[in-house]
Design an enzyme around this catalytic site. Structure first.
Site, PDB file in Angstrom:
ATOM      1  N   GLU A   1      22.346  38.613   5.518  1.00 21.14           N
ATOM      2  CA  GLU A   1      21.642  37.770   4.539  1.00 21.14           C
ATOM      3  C   GLU A   1      22.610  37.567   3.380  1.00 21.14           C
ATOM      4  O   GLU A   1      22.857  38.488   2.601  1.00 21.14           O
ATOM      5  CB  GLU A   1      20.364  38.451   4.030  1.00 21.14           C
ATOM      6  CG  GLU A   1      19.312  38.729   5.105  1.00 21.14           C
ATOM      7  CD  GLU A   1      18.445  37.530   5.438  1.00 21.14           C
ATOM      8  OE1 GLU A   1      18.633  36.449   4.844  1.00 21.14           O
ATOM      9  OE2 GLU A   1      17.578  37.677   6.320  1.00 21.14           O
TER      10      GLU A   1
ATOM     11  N   GLU B   1      18.718  27.506   5.013  1.00 23.23           N
ATOM     12  CA  GLU B   1      19.710  28.491   4.557  1.00 23.23           C
ATOM     13  C   GLU B   1      21.103  27.882   4.690  1.00 23.23           C
ATOM     14  O   GLU B   1      21.908  28.270   5.540  1.00 23.23           O
ATOM     15  CB  GLU B   1      19.508  29.783   5.364  1.00 23.23           C
ATOM     16  CG  GLU B   1      18.104  30.340   5.141  1.00 23.23           C
ATOM     17  CD  GLU B   1      17.652  31.408   6.128  1.00 23.23           C
ATOM     18  OE1 GLU B   1      18.470  31.875   6.951  1.00 23.23           O
ATOM     19  OE2 GLU B   1      16.456  31.783   6.092  1.00 23.23           O
TER      20      GLU B   1
ATOM     21  N   ARG C   1      12.224  25.425   7.321  1.00 23.17           N
ATOM     22  CA  ARG C   1      12.802  26.656   7.897  1.00 23.17           C
ATOM     23  C   ARG C   1      12.917  26.607   9.428  1.00 23.17           C
ATOM     24  O   ARG C   1      13.884  27.069  10.014  1.00 23.17           O
ATOM     25  CB  ARG C   1      11.885  27.824   7.489  1.00 23.17           C
ATOM     26  CG  ARG C   1      12.127  29.148   8.204  1.00 23.17           C
ATOM     27  CD  ARG C   1      11.124  30.169   7.677  1.00 23.17           C
ATOM     28  NE  ARG C   1      11.054  31.377   8.488  1.00 23.17           N
ATOM     29  CZ  ARG C   1      11.726  32.493   8.225  1.00 23.17           C
ATOM     30  NH1 ARG C   1      12.547  32.555   7.206  1.00 23.17           N
ATOM     31  NH2 ARG C   1      11.580  33.558   8.989  1.00 23.17           N
TER      32      ARG C   1
ATOM     33  N   HIS D   1      22.236  34.493   7.899  1.00 15.24           N
ATOM     34  CA  HIS D   1      21.081  33.931   7.183  1.00 15.24           C
ATOM     35  C   HIS D   1      21.340  33.989   5.671  1.00 15.24           C
ATOM     36  O   HIS D   1      22.350  34.496   5.216  1.00 15.24           O
ATOM     37  CB  HIS D   1      19.829  34.780   7.461  1.00 15.24           C
ATOM     38  CG  HIS D   1      19.311  34.728   8.858  1.00 15.24           C
ATOM     39  ND1 HIS D   1      18.082  34.211   9.167  1.00 15.24           N
ATOM     40  CD2 HIS D   1      19.829  35.164  10.033  1.00 15.24           C
ATOM     41  CE1 HIS D   1      17.871  34.316  10.463  1.00 15.24           C
ATOM     42  NE2 HIS D   1      18.919  34.896  11.021  1.00 15.24           N
TER      43      HIS D   1
ATOM     44  N   HIS E   1      17.898  29.299  10.646  1.00 13.10           N
ATOM     45  CA  HIS E   1      16.883  28.820   9.698  1.00 13.10           C
ATOM     46  C   HIS E   1      17.450  27.645   8.914  1.00 13.10           C
ATOM     47  O   HIS E   1      18.508  27.754   8.286  1.00 13.10           O
ATOM     48  CB  HIS E   1      16.468  29.948   8.744  1.00 13.10           C
ATOM     49  CG  HIS E   1      15.586  30.963   9.402  1.00 13.10           C
ATOM     50  ND1 HIS E   1      15.634  32.303   9.120  1.00 13.10           N
ATOM     51  CD2 HIS E   1      14.610  30.803  10.343  1.00 13.10           C
ATOM     52  CE1 HIS E   1      14.725  32.932   9.852  1.00 13.10           C
ATOM     53  NE2 HIS E   1      14.089  32.048  10.602  1.00 13.10           N
TER      54      HIS E   1
HETATM   55  O1  0X9 Z   1      12.710  36.985   8.528  1.00 18.75           O
HETATM   56  C1  0X9 Z   1      13.782  36.705   9.076  1.00 18.75           C
HETATM   57  O2  0X9 Z   1      13.840  36.079  10.148  1.00 18.75           O
HETATM   58  C2  0X9 Z   1      15.102  37.132   8.428  1.00 18.75           C
HETATM   59  N1  0X9 Z   1      15.042  36.910   7.003  1.00 18.75           N
HETATM   60  S1  0X9 Z   1      15.049  35.387   6.398  1.00 18.75           S
HETATM   61  O3  0X9 Z   1      14.753  35.455   4.975  1.00 18.75           O
HETATM   62  N2  0X9 Z   1      16.518  34.769   6.514  1.00 18.75           N
HETATM   63  O4  0X9 Z   1      14.136  34.582   7.128  1.00 18.75           O
HETATM   64  C3  0X9 Z   1      15.343  38.600   8.690  1.00 18.75           C
HETATM   65  C4  0X9 Z   1      15.408  38.973  10.143  1.00 18.75           C
HETATM   66  C5  0X9 Z   1      15.716  40.427  10.357  1.00 18.75           C
HETATM   67  N3  0X9 Z   1      15.660  40.792  11.759  1.00 18.75           N
HETATM   68  C6  0X9 Z   1      14.501  41.092  12.415  1.00 18.75           C
HETATM   69  N4  0X9 Z   1      13.372  41.207  11.810  1.00 18.75           N
HETATM   70  N5  0X9 Z   1      14.591  41.290  13.712  1.00 18.75           N
HETATM   71 ZN    ZN Z   2      16.853  33.242   7.796  1.00 11.36          ZN
END
Ligand code: 0X9
Ligand code: ZN
Length: 427
Positions: free
Chosen positions: A384, A187, A236, A309, A184
């Site tokens: 994260e 980040e 993003r 992330h 992303h």
């Molecule tokens: O939403 C996401 O892709 C991730 N959070 S972020 O705030 N960095 O965008 C979390 C991803 C967790 N993993 C899955 N949902 N598979």
């Molecule tokens: Zn992310």
């Protein structure tokens, strides 16, 4: 043209270039504590009406919701919240002023000269060019330990995606750990962590290389990362051109992986959305490239897959596509616990641990689910990093050093734990 003319022209060109950059003047990030699940649902439904950008969605009651809102929507949005009797406070008062502070710091700091192995990486967020130069330079300096490979296909903006491999020059090690950063774009602390990991593996304690080969992608989404530096700090996705939706570029790479791919679970089929899944699984060179690399290098025996992330301070594991838990949940939880405990011991930074669905929200098509479900890498985690919303994606540069150091402590503890599990000797 005389000197004055040239200066005027330069000023005009600069103004055009600057005016193209997306600005967030007067944009605020609100911290909202919804009273019920219904409140969350109602607020999420207001996304389009008030052009909301959700930075964090609450998972349990009394958890908070972070949302960016522009100056024109602020009053009407607050009025709706008042009707709902929801507690709200201003978390970031002016997003643009944080961006300006960050820009000023970057301008003050000269571009880096890579001529010292102990170069201080943690004093600023590197640009894509600087990261690439650093990686190539480190490979030249440490050619017996480190090699750089590329994904076969270049990105839409013609960038190459580097994969760094660091391994012991003499010992034959047949287990590996894979880490990617920067999936992303906004980040920024994530690529900073991968550079720190590379530096520590090369110049820290080489014993880590006796147990594992390390494969690291410092910036998996180079187009998005460069765009977030040059044009839109809060970008993003990648920079894919989406067919007829010319104004809406980009695919959320973490919704595009081909294991239980499903735009209906935490994704969107709208090309303008920040969580656009793309037209089909692995439609993107970045996600396709990484999956091929991992499968093509199966002889490396990847025991862990880590994708880095921000933000939220969470150590997550599959599944993210369902609320069901993997059958080896206890193994992933206990190894993750060793990591967050070491991280806490380093700096007293607290992390939450659990499946993505448990701790965060469900979203299908993530790289972590693919690594576990399709590539069969048992220990698959999404990290994260800091913080918990005070600065969010704009984590100040004076926190880079502590953040990457504590995270590396966590990763080292995980590696130690996995080594003990593989060899059968308790750590
Ligand atoms: O939403 C996401 O892709 C991730 N959070 S972020 O705030 N960095 O965008 C979390 C991803 C967790 N993993 C899955 N949902 N598979
Ligand atoms: Zn992310």
């Amino acid at each position: 043209m005389n000197i004055l003319g040239s200066i005027t022209l330069i000023c005009a060109l600069t103004a055009v270039a600057l005016s193209e950059k997306v600005r967030y003047d007067g944009h605020k990030v609100l911290n909202i504590i919804p009273r019920t699940a219904r409140d969350v649902h109602d607020i999420v439904k207001m996304e389009e009406e008030f052009q909301l950008d959700f930075w964090h969605l609450p998972k349990y009651l009394n958890d908070s919701l972070h949302v960016r809102v522009g100056p024109h929507s602020l009053e009407p949005f607050l009025a709706k919240l008042r009707q709902m009797e929801t507690a709200v406070s201003i978390w970031i008062n002016d997003v643009q002023s944080l961006i300006d502070t960050e820009d000023r710091r970057r301008r003050e700091r000269r571009s880096v000269k890579f001529n010292d192995a102990f170069i201080d990486l943690e004093w600023k967020y590197f640009t894509l060019d600087e990261i690439n130069q650093y990686v190539i330079w480190q490979a030249q300096q440490n050619s017996s330990y480190m090699s750089v490979d590329y994904f076969p296909n270049r990105t839409v903006d013609e960038n190459e995606i580097h994969v760094v491999k660091i391994s012991h020059p003499e010992k034959k090690v047949n287990q590996s750990i894979f880490i990617d950063c920067g999936i992303h774009a906004r980040e920024w602390i994530s690529p900073a962590f991968c550079l720190h990991a590379i530096k520590q593996l090369l110049h820290g304690n080489h014993s880590l290389l006796s147990d594992f080969n390390w494969h690291i992608v410092p910036v998996l989404n180079p187009d998005g990362y460069a765009y977030s530096h040059n044009m839109d700090r809060l970008w993003r996705k990648n920079r894919r051109v989406n067919g007829e939706s010319l104004n809406c570029r980009g695919v959320d790479l973490n919704r595009n992986f081909g294991f239980m791919y499903d735009p209906g679970t935490g994704g969107s089929m709208d090309a303008c959305s920040d969580i656009y899944t793309g037209t089909e699984a692995f439609s993107e060179v970045e996600s396709d490239g990484i999956s091929r690399y991992i499968l093509d290098n199966s002889d490396q025996n990847f025991v862990a897959y880590l994708t880095v992330h921000s933000y939220g301070q969470m150590w997550l594991f599959p599944w993210g596509y369902t609320s069901e838990k993997p059958e080896d949940y206890a193994d992933l939880e206990s190894a993750g616990f060793a990591a967050i405990e070491a991280l806490y011991a380093q700096s007293r930074t607290r992390y939450s641990l659990g499946t993505s669905t448990e701790v965060l929200y469900s979203a299908a098509g993530g790289s972590d689910d693919w690594a576990k479900g399709a590539a069969e890498i048992k220990y698959s985690y999404t990290l994260e990093l800091r913080d918990k919303g005070r600065y969010g994606f704009q984590l100040p540069e004076d926190q880079i050093s502590d953040t990457v150091t504590e995270t590396w402590e966590g990763v080292k503890a995980l590696a130690k734990e996995l080594k003990a599990r593989i060899s059968g000797v308790p750590s």
